[in-house]
Design a protein around this motif. Structure first.
Motif, PDB file in Angstrom:
ATOM      1  N   LEU A 224       0.829  -1.210   0.000  1.00  0.00           N
ATOM      2  CA  LEU A 224       0.000   0.000   0.000  1.00  0.00           C
ATOM      3  C   LEU A 224       0.861   1.257   0.000  1.00  0.00           C
ATOM      4  CD1 LEU A 224      -2.745  -1.029   2.592  1.00  0.00           C
ATOM      5  CD2 LEU A 224      -3.003  -0.873   0.111  1.00  0.00           C
ATOM      6  N   ASP A 228       0.756   4.197  -2.741  1.00  0.00           N
ATOM      7  CA  ASP A 228       0.425   5.564  -2.336  1.00  0.00           C
ATOM      8  C   ASP A 228       1.559   6.540  -2.644  1.00  0.00           C
ATOM      9  OD1 ASP A 228      -2.006   4.666  -1.411  1.00  0.00           O
ATOM     10  OD2 ASP A 228      -1.348   4.462   0.678  1.00  0.00           O
ATOM     11  N   PHE A 255      -5.067  -8.635   0.164  1.00  0.00           N
ATOM     12  CA  PHE A 255      -5.855  -7.468  -0.243  1.00  0.00           C
ATOM     13  C   PHE A 255      -7.342  -7.790  -0.162  1.00  0.00           C
ATOM     14  CE2 PHE A 255      -2.151  -5.228  -1.501  1.00  0.00           C
ATOM     15  CZ  PHE A 255      -2.529  -3.937  -1.834  1.00  0.00           C
ATOM     16  N   LEU A 259      -8.808  -5.515   2.557  1.00  0.00           N
ATOM     17  CA  LEU A 259      -9.290  -4.313   1.879  1.00  0.00           C
ATOM     18  C   LEU A 259     -10.522  -4.550   1.026  1.00  0.00           C
ATOM     19  CD1 LEU A 259      -5.790  -3.031   0.747  1.00  0.00           C
ATOM     20  CD2 LEU A 259      -7.198  -2.010   2.520  1.00  0.00           C
ATOM     21  N   CYS A 261     -10.631  -5.773  -2.002  1.00  0.00           N
ATOM     22  CA  CYS A 261     -10.398  -5.520  -3.424  1.00  0.00           C
ATOM     23  C   CYS A 261      -9.078  -6.166  -3.820  1.00  0.00           C
ATOM     24  CB  CYS A 261     -10.375  -4.019  -3.735  1.00  0.00           C
ATOM     25  SG  CYS A 261      -8.983  -3.139  -2.969  1.00  0.00           S
ATOM     26  N   TYR A 266      -7.070  -1.484  -6.214  1.00  0.00           N
ATOM     27  CA  TYR A 266      -6.632  -0.424  -5.294  1.00  0.00           C
ATOM     28  C   TYR A 266      -5.756   0.590  -6.026  1.00  0.00           C
ATOM     29  CZ  TYR A 266      -4.598   1.926  -1.268  1.00  0.00           C
ATOM     30  OH  TYR A 266      -4.200   2.886  -0.357  1.00  0.00           O
ATOM     31  N   GLN A 269      -7.986   2.811  -8.202  1.00  0.00           N
ATOM     32  CA  GLN A 269      -8.733   3.816  -7.440  1.00  0.00           C
ATOM     33  C   GLN A 269      -7.808   4.910  -6.919  1.00  0.00           C
ATOM     34  OE1 GLN A 269     -12.064   4.130  -7.194  1.00  0.00           O
ATOM     35  NE2 GLN A 269     -12.101   2.400  -8.642  1.00  0.00           N
ATOM     36  N   THR A 270      -6.600   4.550  -6.548  1.00  0.00           N
ATOM     37  CA  THR A 270      -5.635   5.558  -6.092  1.00  0.00           C
ATOM     38  C   THR A 270      -5.278   6.500  -7.237  1.00  0.00           C
ATOM     39  OG1 THR A 270      -4.726   4.014  -4.470  1.00  0.00           O
ATOM     40  CG2 THR A 270      -3.365   5.909  -5.052  1.00  0.00           C
TER      41      THR A 270
END
Length: 324
Positions: A224, A228, A255, A259, A261, A266, A269-270
């Motif tokens: 993650l 990020d 995940f 999460l 997903c 992920y 979406q980020t």
């Protein structure tokens, strides 16, 4: 992290004799093309390379024999019309559109298409396929992988895998195809490799399809944090698994459990969130929606706009104009 797979040379030609040998030597293995045909005999060739993956379509209008003393990669032949006779380890296999034949690194390659015929030939660099398997499992593997001499294409995962190969061939006729985008090529290449490993029996297959153990939250956090920090990077699931120091399957299960997903969802979406933030701050006189989409790793503008509207309820251009 690996560099994105860039689509390589696309070769299309109708030829025979020495010219055909040159193409085969360039894209596949050092081969001899036996039984030279009459002057009117032609081999129609259509080939694309995606990094370690080569997919070619060959159409034979005359008799030919393709022989390599020792293959240096994994090779799968999928007849699309007519039949081909193959020989591996002294055993002969005759394949048609319902059967694929394989050769492993170190195997002598012998193919005798029964013209008129056509076939898709898939070449995968040895290191790439074995690295893909190691990433999926989370531990080193001993190669070469014992792919079967032939496998059935009429149902199950192998049928699905053959459709993926046909899709790659069909896309060659379209200059604007997403297959020519490096980010898409990277994921498509990985899908072909992992799809083959999941489709055919080999000594690691049972382990590969067994339920995976979810990675611990601390390891998931490493993946993650990488996303990020640099969501614009061309991460693959294998890249994120290496960062998290676990297998691809454990990362995916982690995940899902923690999460709800997949790692790629992920990441997607980020990227949407970062694109949204960029559009909100941007000057519409200086910035375009296309530039922002490409900045955050979206290769297809239409799909970006659709996903953006689903997520934020407005179009990217609406968000950009509101900053004016």
């Amino acid at each position: 992290m690996r560099d994105p797979v860039a689509p390589g040379t696309v070769h299309s030609d109708s030829t025979g004799g020495q010219a055909a040998r040159d193409v085969l030597n360039r894209f596949y293995h050092p081969v001899t093309l036996g039984e030279p045909e009459s002057a009117e005999s032609v081999i129609q060739i259509n080939v694309i390379q995606l990094g370690p993956l080569t997919v070619g379509h060959f159409r034979f209008t005359g008799r030919a024999t393709l022989v390599a003393a020792e293959g240096d990669a994994y090779h799968v032949t999928l007849p699309t019309a007519g039949r081909v006779m193959a020989r591996r380890n002294g055993h002969e296999v005759t394949a048609g559109p319902s059967t694929a034949v394989t050769f492993r690194p170190g195997d002598p390659v012998y193919l005798r298409p029964q013209a008129p015929s056509a076939e898709l030939d898939v070449r995968i660099d040895r290191c790439a396929l074995e690295s893909e398997l190691a990433a999926l499992l989370g531990h080193p593997v001993e190669g070469p992988i014992d792919l079967p001499a032939a496998f059935d294409l009429t149902g199950g995962p192998a049928h699905s895998w053959s459709r993926l190969i046909r899709l790659m061939h069909d896309e060659l006729d379209h200059e604007a195809s997403l297959i020519f985008r490096p980010l898409v090529a990277e994921h498509l290449c990985s899908s072909v490799l992992s799809g083959l490993l999941l489709s055919v029996p080999h000594r690691y297959h049972a382990e590969l399809v067994a339920p995976a153990t979810a990675g611990p939250p601390r390891a998931i956090r490493r993946a993650l944090d990488a996303i990020d920090a640099e969501p614009d990077q061309a991460f693959t699931v294998a890249d994120l698994a290496r960062i998290a120091r676990m297998s691809v399957r454990s990362l995916q299960e982690g995940f899902r459990r923690h999460l709800g997903c997949t790692p790629m969802a992920y990441l997607h979406q980020t990227r949407l969130t970062r694109a949204h933030e960029t559009l909100r701050r941007a000057d519409p006189a200086m910035v375009t929606v296309a530039a922002v989409a490409h900045r955050w790793g979206f290769a297809h503008l239409g799909r970006f706009a659709s996903a953006y509207r689903t997520r934020f309820g407005v179009s990217p251009s609406d968000t950009l104009r509101r900053t004016a």
